[in-house]
Design an enzyme around this catalytic site. Structure first.
Site, short mmCIF file in Angstrom:
data_model
loop_
_atom_site.label_atom_id
_atom_site.label_comp_id
_atom_site.label_asym_id
_atom_site.label_seq_id
_atom_site.Cartn_x
_atom_site.Cartn_y
_atom_site.Cartn_z
N CYS A 183 16.85 47.75 -25.95
CA CYS A 183 18.24 47.22 -26.22
C CYS A 183 17.84 45.92 -26.94
O CYS A 183 17.21 44.86 -26.56
CB CYS A 183 19.00 46.95 -25.02
SG CYS A 183 20.51 46.08 -25.17
N CYS A 192 20.90 47.89 -33.34
CA CYS A 192 21.03 48.08 -31.97
C CYS A 192 20.56 49.53 -31.73
O CYS A 192 20.83 50.43 -32.45
CB CYS A 192 22.76 48.32 -31.82
SG CYS A 192 23.39 48.99 -30.30
N1 DGL Z 1 21.61 49.39 -27.21
C1 DGL Z 1 22.17 48.03 -27.28
C2 DGL Z 1 21.57 47.26 -28.30
O1 DGL Z 1 20.42 47.83 -28.75
C3 DGL Z 1 23.74 48.14 -27.38
C4 DGL Z 1 24.14 46.74 -26.88
C5 DGL Z 1 25.45 46.83 -26.24
O2 DGL Z 1 25.54 47.17 -25.22
O3 DGL Z 1 26.35 46.13 -26.67
O4 DGL Z 1 21.81 46.19 -28.65
#
Ligand code: DGL
Length: 259
Positions: free
Chosen positions: A73, A183
């Site tokens: 993430c 993301c």
């Molecule tokens: N997969 C997360 C990232 O790479 C998502 C972030 C979120 O939950 O807003 O930032």
């Protein structure tokens, strides 16, 4: 220790895009994936809340015996990885938007970055951007709402297409030739993005690089699993297991876990 699993966590289902790359490169490794979907999105939350959520996820994976943790993430990495590295005894691999390759290869001198508010506003992101893209027109866009739609099972929806068109229009007007997906949820948007963007725009994400880095760190620490013939794979979510299952396909079991 070598036979222990690699732990992977994300604010939700998006980090499975990273898990897929890791599993492809390291098919002998046992893996355990945590989707903290009950707390998604992390993007609009502050550094302290994000760090506390990362602590919870890390401790659960360590209790389950993980030998290395991939923070799949961008928002969690850019806000909390320094804390995690300083406080837990296993190696951590993080993920950051791939600004460097985009900045090095752009011909139009303009690149787009789609990421969460939490990533774009982080100190780590502004450092990386300042270092590699200081002389480039970087169009940053907060992908507010995208993670919510994916987490609620509305990846391929009219609402998503409309939102992406709105976010990409200023980038197209600025003549970008690279779009960086900052993301881990966003690789799932690629088919929709390709329909909206001019053909010349290349889309890059960090999944493969994270998998290569995971392999390198396992090697450096003597942690590669050289013995197993087939890997054990476990997916846990504190949200709706169906959303995660739909992204993974029918070959994998998803278990609900309250955490
Ligand atoms: N997969 C997360 C990232 O790479 C998502 C972030 C979120 O939950 O807003 O930032």
């Amino acid at each position: 220790m070598n036979k222990q699993p690699i732990g992977i966590f994300d604010s939700g289902v998006g980090g499975t895009s990273i898990w897929k790359e890791i599993h492809k490169l390291l098919p002998n490794e046992h893996t355990m994936y945590l989707a903290d979907s009950a707390n998604a999105p992390y993007g609009p939350k502050g550094k302290e809340i994000i760090t506390n959520l990362c602590i919870k996820n890390t401790e659960l994976l360590l209790d389950k015996g993980c030998k290395l943790i991939v923070v799949a993430c961008n928002t969690a990495t850019t806000n909390a990885i320094d804390y995690l590295r300083a406080n837990y005894p296993v190696p951590f691999i993080g993920i950051e938007p791939a600004i460097k390759p985009a900045a090095l290869q752009t011909q139009t001198n303009a690149i787009g970055i789609l990421a969460t508010y939490g990533t774009l506003s982080s100190e780590l992101f502004s450092k990386t951007s300042g270092k590699f893209a200081a002389n480039i027109n970087v169009i940053e866009q907060d992908g507010d709402g995208i993670v919510d739609l994916i987490e609620s099972g509305n990846l391929y929806s009219e609402e998503m297409t409309a939102l992406l068109k709105k976010y990409l229009t200023p980038m197209i007007s600025a003549n970008i030739d690279y779009l960086v997906l900052g993301c881990s949820h966003y690789p799932y948007l690629i088919p929709i993005l390709k329909n909206i963007l001019p053909q010349k725009v290349k889309i890059i994400d960090s999944g493969e690089a994270v998998a290569r880095q995971t392999k390198a760190i396992l090697e450096q620490n003597g942690l590669l699993n050289t013995e197993s013939k087939s890997s054990e794979i476990e997916f846990f979510t504190n949200g709706n297991p169906e959303v995660l299952s739909n992204l993974l396909g029918t070959d994998f079991n998803v278990t609900y876990l309250g955490f």
